[in-house]
Design a protein around this motif. Sequence first.
Motif, short mmCIF file in Angstrom:
data_model
loop_
_atom_site.label_atom_id
_atom_site.label_comp_id
_atom_site.label_asym_id
_atom_site.label_seq_id
_atom_site.Cartn_x
_atom_site.Cartn_y
_atom_site.Cartn_z
N GLY A 181 0.78 -1.23 0.00
CA GLY A 181 0.00 0.00 0.00
C GLY A 181 0.81 1.27 0.00
O GLY A 181 0.24 2.37 -0.12
N ASP A 182 2.14 1.18 0.12
CA ASP A 182 2.98 2.38 0.11
C ASP A 182 3.03 3.02 -1.28
O ASP A 182 2.82 2.37 -2.30
CB ASP A 182 4.43 2.04 0.53
CG ASP A 182 4.58 1.85 2.02
OD1 ASP A 182 3.62 2.12 2.77
OD2 ASP A 182 5.68 1.43 2.45
N TYR A 183 3.34 4.30 -1.28
CA TYR A 183 3.63 5.05 -2.51
C TYR A 183 4.95 5.75 -2.26
O TYR A 183 5.02 6.77 -1.59
CB TYR A 183 2.51 6.05 -2.78
CG TYR A 183 2.56 6.77 -4.12
CD1 TYR A 183 3.75 6.97 -4.81
CD2 TYR A 183 1.39 7.28 -4.69
CE1 TYR A 183 3.78 7.65 -6.03
CE2 TYR A 183 1.40 7.95 -5.90
CZ TYR A 183 2.59 8.14 -6.56
OH TYR A 183 2.61 8.82 -7.76
N LEU A 184 6.02 5.16 -2.77
CA LEU A 184 7.38 5.65 -2.54
C LEU A 184 7.93 6.32 -3.78
O LEU A 184 7.91 5.74 -4.86
CB LEU A 184 8.30 4.50 -2.14
CG LEU A 184 9.81 4.80 -2.08
CD1 LEU A 184 10.12 5.76 -0.93
CD2 LEU A 184 10.63 3.52 -1.95
N CYS A 185 8.44 7.55 -3.62
CA CYS A 185 9.15 8.22 -4.70
C CYS A 185 10.64 8.25 -4.38
O CYS A 185 11.04 8.61 -3.27
CB CYS A 185 8.65 9.66 -4.88
SG CYS A 185 7.33 9.80 -6.11
N ILE A 186 11.44 7.84 -5.37
CA ILE A 186 12.89 7.89 -5.27
C ILE A 186 13.36 9.12 -6.03
O ILE A 186 13.12 9.24 -7.23
CB ILE A 186 13.53 6.63 -5.85
CG1 ILE A 186 13.00 5.38 -5.13
CG2 ILE A 186 15.05 6.69 -5.74
CD1 ILE A 186 13.45 4.08 -5.77
N ALA B 212 -5.02 7.09 -8.10
CA ALA B 212 -6.20 6.22 -8.03
C ALA B 212 -5.80 4.76 -7.87
O ALA B 212 -6.41 4.01 -7.10
CB ALA B 212 -7.06 6.40 -9.28
N LEU B 213 -4.77 4.33 -8.59
CA LEU B 213 -4.31 2.95 -8.48
C LEU B 213 -3.82 2.65 -7.07
O LEU B 213 -4.08 1.57 -6.52
CB LEU B 213 -3.19 2.68 -9.48
CG LEU B 213 -3.58 2.64 -10.96
CD1 LEU B 213 -2.34 2.49 -11.83
CD2 LEU B 213 -4.56 1.49 -11.23
N ASN B 214 -3.14 3.62 -6.47
CA ASN B 214 -2.62 3.43 -5.12
C ASN B 214 -3.73 3.56 -4.07
O ASN B 214 -3.84 2.72 -3.16
CB ASN B 214 -1.51 4.43 -4.84
CG ASN B 214 -0.96 4.33 -3.44
OD1 ASN B 214 -1.20 5.22 -2.60
ND2 ASN B 214 -0.25 3.27 -3.13
N GLY B 215 -4.55 4.58 -4.20
CA GLY B 215 -5.56 4.85 -3.18
C GLY B 215 -6.78 3.94 -3.26
O GLY B 215 -7.23 3.39 -2.25
#
Length: 236
Positions: free
Chosen positions: A29-34, A178-181
């Motif tokens: 469920g994380d949304y990580l930006c590198i 939307a895909l993440n949430g």
Amino acid sequence: MSYIICKDVAFAYENQIVVSGLSFQVDAGDYLCIIGENGTGKTTLMKGLLGLKKPYRGTIVTGDGLKSAEIGYVPQQDAVQRDFPASVYEVVLSGCLNSRGMKPGFGAEEKKRALGNMELLNISGLKNKSFQDLSGGQRQRVLLARSLCATKRLLLLDEPVTGLDPVAAEEFYGVLDALNGKHRITIIMISHDIREAVEHADHILHLSHGGYYFGTTQDYEKSSLGKKFLGGLTDA
């Protein structure tokens, strides 16, 4: 549960260490930006997460039963992709190849999955169009639909909005949100735009020549590194 755990990871490129002492984890469920400057090892790390490059030191392990074939990947667009002579449907359907194993052709389930992902990303009307005739934003949606055919769990994206106009880029970020949430797909994305990363992601991994930051977006904004690169005060 953690999908990916990195422990004291180092990578070398052309005999030069580009990433060192890197430890972080990505949970379901994380949304990580590198993010980070050029030459800090962002793309090298992505290759490591995909299993395409072995760490020089340390370990990268997957958890919660995640298999490498269940990771969807959206690479940077290049000339080969833009000129790929196939229909949109064929490109999207090719994302099911890993799940087919040694079986020839595509079955009804794979075809249904491809059509469903095209509908999800609002590109059903492009089904029979040639991939090379699409706009940049349309191509990225097609590549994203293709990657969704490979996974329902984890997406890796390498600077997916590069070359897109501001409107198309913002629409693409909206799709990822939307895909993440809504669909709870975990996202790991390399981005050159720190402000957009902070706006959309809930975790930040900032690679720099002097070390790295890993933590929540909220804590990153308060950190000295975050303040420096977001244009605020440099003091912690």
